[in-house]
Motif scaffolding. Structure first.
Motif, mmCIF file in Angstrom:
data_model
loop_
_atom_site.group_PDB
_atom_site.id
_atom_site.type_symbol
_atom_site.label_atom_id
_atom_site.label_comp_id
_atom_site.label_asym_id
_atom_site.label_seq_id
_atom_site.Cartn_x
_atom_site.Cartn_y
_atom_site.Cartn_z
ATOM 1 N N ARG B 69 0.865 -1.634 -0.527
ATOM 2 C CA ARG B 69 -0.282 0.283 0.384
ATOM 3 C C ARG B 69 1.165 1.511 0.207
ATOM 4 N N SER B 70 1.982 1.075 0.535
ATOM 5 C CA SER B 70 2.193 2.339 0.763
ATOM 6 C C SER B 70 3.064 2.858 -0.952
ATOM 7 N N ARG B 73 0.109 3.747 -2.658
ATOM 8 C CA ARG B 73 -0.695 5.187 -2.345
ATOM 9 C C ARG B 73 0.353 6.399 -3.496
ATOM 10 N N SER B 74 1.571 6.126 -3.832
ATOM 11 C CA SER B 74 1.893 6.929 -4.710
ATOM 12 C C SER B 74 1.009 7.316 -6.146
ATOM 13 N N TYR B 76 -1.904 6.996 -6.037
ATOM 14 C CA TYR B 76 -3.840 7.538 -5.648
ATOM 15 C C TYR B 76 -3.698 9.068 -6.208
ATOM 16 N N ARG B 77 -2.499 9.886 -5.617
ATOM 17 C CA ARG B 77 -2.494 10.987 -6.154
ATOM 18 C C ARG B 77 -2.805 11.705 -7.247
ATOM 19 N N ASP B 103 -8.442 4.342 3.047
ATOM 20 C CA ASP B 103 -7.437 5.491 2.285
ATOM 21 C C ASP B 103 -7.430 5.476 1.074
ATOM 22 N N ARG B 105 -9.652 8.101 -0.017
ATOM 23 C CA ARG B 105 -10.235 9.023 0.612
ATOM 24 C C ARG B 105 -9.344 10.023 0.752
ATOM 25 N N GLN B 106 -8.276 9.023 1.984
ATOM 26 C CA GLN B 106 -7.479 10.053 3.160
ATOM 27 C C GLN B 106 -6.390 10.794 2.010
ATOM 28 N N HIS B 107 -6.134 9.940 0.484
ATOM 29 C CA HIS B 107 -4.705 10.145 -0.547
ATOM 30 C C HIS B 107 -4.751 10.486 -1.192
ATOM 31 N N SER B 108 -6.016 10.710 -2.075
ATOM 32 C CA SER B 108 -6.392 11.766 -3.260
ATOM 33 C C SER B 108 -7.206 12.826 -3.367
#
Lengths: 504, 216
Positions: B69-70, B73-74, B76-77, B103, B105-108
């Motif tokens: 996931r880490s 996440r990049s 997602y942006r 996840d 919602r938090q990163h996008s």
């Protein structure tokens, strides 16, 4: 499983064939309907085909090094770097030495192997059989719950507690190993030497496969209760959903190769709880296990599971940082290595480097997979194995991998320089395996057109390398994309500054 | 190859729910029964037509395991749309939706359009999550919902296209700043020329888009 039969490699494990290369190249000649243009000993380079006679001098070179009481590691590395013959189990032996499983002193091999294989049996007994026995008893006998330890024991040290925690890791492994190397049937097939310890009909030990099925069943029951639904689905339906019908079911007493890989990964996860299991490890075990489980030396083939486990453990010791997410941004983590690919590219081909930078194509988009899996998803299995010969022989340990990645970029530089973002991303992400096609004679001819010497040299260096073709229609534009003929490994070597010539 | 807009999508969800198969079915119109495990990220692109406008979808297919996931996440942006996928034959993949959603919602961007997809609808006999449950979850969390089958291609086109329609609608409503690439939307090369002239030109451009939708 029809889809498996479509692939030309689906007969990879023809029992009668000395090696897949031999049988495949012979078929190739038959299909083309012309006289063989390449003698097997030339195509196979390292005398992979046992019918090649007189024996390839390379085999003799290896044998010379390997018969010494103390093996000269440097010499072995040098030889292995240009590819290891699989004849007579040479590759299996060399990999075991290169991965530090076998020491350099020949005299100690027998005892070391016996000791390690016994150790592995012990792991099996402790981590797979023991919890299973208790579980099996629990099912038939009521009095088990009055024992000191029982499934509802809240003590965190409880063996049952561990059992349930392990099941989560096991489920993850199970999903991944079932689809290991989907382009070949090998891993779906029954093993020649089923693990007697576990499949012993006398004892009915719980196999991991059964454990997965029962775990899926259990977790569904719990989930239903939590959401307040009291109606349980019929057991029939539940068992159907936990053993998906797309996977072949082997008869009792048999196990598929993927089940062996599952055990190896499960035991590794148990013994290395800090890393446990991360997706992609299955792709590292795959080629190792395939190589050892097809060892022409049947005495060693029988112990493929234990030997793979230890070689995998040693290999992971060197590459495990790639799998640890907390190390992602550290000096030893994957991000650093991906950037190293680009900084090397900048050195070797600044024009291409600038183009990729300009298009904002980050190495994360493709090199993450290349590096983490040691290219095992990028090429067909035989090519992966050949590349790994060089990687394992690399004395600076996987620096060569960065160069191969660079070479992969440079070899398609013309297309990359022309392509837009989308085209280039597709180019970089396409793996030979997922877009396999029968070998094309055209590629070979174009290779031959460059002169017989080159052909021989490149084929010797990396047999089967030219099979890694891309299909028509795999790109939005429908253009046929091929990895160009020049030798990837030679290019990698030239960057390394090492003379890497084909042996005569 | 010209397009009015480029929308960036991500596909997320548990391992083995069929994310890569959905992408392959959408971009290549084929089904691969056992797909290679996705490591890192996979990429696909296709042109679709929304209200007579060519829209290029750039799709990032991510790995399912939590450990990745880490890295996921990049990606997602800067996504304008997300396909959040579960497997209707495996309840646990449905149970994990909340954590995926958090996840995402938090990163996008807060405007990201999320399509909830219950995949493998062809396996009706092994169904473990009712259609109504998917609908209820989507309603509760403000998502669009569809059941699809990457195998039979049922609803696959629709899933990608309806997401694009919703993004397009949001653009017309002025909810997306199309000039900020962090929102996962890019104006096509031709449109760039007219919009790069100045703020007035870009306003005119967005009004044009708005009036187009009014007709429909």
């Amino acid at each position: 499983m029809a889809f498996l039969c479509l692939h030309p490699l689906s007969d990879l494990q023809e029992p009668s064939s000395p090696s897949w290369l031999g049988s495949r190249s012979q078929r190739e000649h038959r299909r083309q309907g012309d006289a063989p243009r390449w003698k097997p000993s030339v195509i196979l380079g390292f005398g992979c085909a046992s019918f090649a006679s007189p024996p390839c001098p390379r085999i003799a070179d290896f044998q010379d090094v390997l018969k010494e009481p103390t093996i000269a590691l440097e010499k072995l590395r040098e030889l292995s770097f240009s590819g290891i013959p699989c004849e007579g189990g040479l590759r299996c032996l060399c990999w075991k030495i290169l991965l530090n499983y076998l020491p350099l002193e020949r005299a100690s091999w027998t005892s070391i192997l016996a000791k390690q294989r016994e150790l592995y049996s012990q792991f099996l007994r402790e981590m797979i059989i023991q919890p299973g026995i208790a579980k099996a008893n629990m099912g038939v006998s009521r009095e088990d719950v009055t024992f000191e330890d029982h499934p509802l024991n809240p003590n965190p040290d409880s063996r049952w507690n561990t059992y349930f925690r392990d099941n989560e890791v096991l489920l993850q492994i199970d999903k991944d190993v079932r689809r290991l190397c989907p382009d070949i049937s090998f891993f779906q097939r029954a093993t020649e030497y089923p693990c007697l310890l576990i499949l012993d009909p006398q004892n009915e030990f719980e196999t991991l496969r059964k454990r997965v099925e029962q775990t899926t069943l259990k977790s569904q029951t719990v989930a239903r209760n939590r959401s307040g639904v009291t109606n349980m689905s019929s057991p029939h339906k539940l068992s159907a959903s936990s053993s998906p019908n797309e996977y072949e079911v082997l008869p009792n007493g048999c196990e598929a190769h993927w089940e062996v890989v599952e055990r190896i990964l499960f035991i590794y996860a148990k013994l290395n709880p800090g890393i446990a299991y991360v997706q992609g490890m299955n792709e590292i075990v795959g080629p190792l296990y395939y190589t050892f489980a097809t060892d022409p030396n049947s005495e060693w083939k029988e112990h493929a599971e234990a030997d793979t486990f230890f070689c995998f453990t040693n290999l992971m010791a060197e590459i495990r940082d790639n799998f640890i997410k907390s190390l992602d941004d550290s000096q030893c983590g994957i991000t650093y290595k991906m950037e190293k690919v680009y900084s090397t590219l900048k050195d070797k081909d600044v024009e291409l480097y600038l183009k990729l930078q300009e298009q904002n194509i980050k190495p994360q988009f493709f090199a993450f997979r290349w590096l983490t899996l040691l290219l095992s998803q990028e090429f067909l299995l035989p090519d992966v194995i050949r590349i790994w010969d060089s990687l394992f022989a690399d004395d600076s340990r996987f620096d060569f991998l960065l160069l191969v990645c660079c070479a992969m970029l440079i070899l398609i530089r013309e297309q990359l320089l022309e392509g837009d973002f989308t085209i280039n991303m597709r180019l970089l992400q396409m793996s030979a395996r997922s877009y396999r096609k029968p070998r094309s004679s055209k590629t070979r001819s174009s290779l031959a057109a460059r002169g017989p010497g080159l052909e021989e040299k490149t084929l010797t260096l990396c047999p089967g390398f030219w099979d890694t073709q891309m299909p028509v229609g795999s790109q939005p534009e429908g253009k046929l994309q091929e990895w160009p003929a020049p030798d990837l490994l030679t290019l990698g070597c030239s960057h390394r500054g090492t003379l890497c010539h084909a042996p005569s | 190859m010209t397009y009015a807009y480029l929308f960036k999508y991500i596909i997320i969800g548990d391992t083995g729910v069929g994310k890569s198969c959905l992408l392959l079915q959408f971009t290549d119109k084929r089904f691969q029964p056992v797909h290679d495990l996705t490591i890192g990220v996979e990429f696909g692109a296709r042109m679709v037509n929304i209200d007579g406008k060519q829209i290029k979808l750039q799709i990032w297919d991510t790995a399912g395991q939590e450990s990745f996931r880490s890295i996921t996440r990049s990606y997602y942006r800067g996504a304008a749309g997300a396909l959040l996928v579960y497997d209707i034959t495996r309840r646990e993949t449905f149970n994990h939706l909340t954590s995926w959603l958090e996840d995402a919602r938090q990163h996008s961007s807060s405007n990201m359009v999320i399509m909830l997809i219950g995949n493998k609808s062809d396996l009706e006999s092994r169904r473990d999550v009712k259609r109504e449950e998917g609908e209820a979850f989507a309603r509760e969390h403000g998502l669009i919902f569809m059941e699809t089958s990457a195998k039979t291609a049922c609803n696959v086109e629709e899933a990608f296209i309806n997401t694009a329609k919703e993004i397009y609608r949001k653009i017309q409503q002025g909810l997306f700043d199309v000039h900020n690439e962090a929102n996962g939307i890019k104006i096509g090369p031709q449109q760039c020329i007219s919009t790069s002239v100045g703020p007035s030109a870009s306003q005119r451009n967005s009004r044009d888009v708005g009036s187009n939708s009014g007709c429909c």
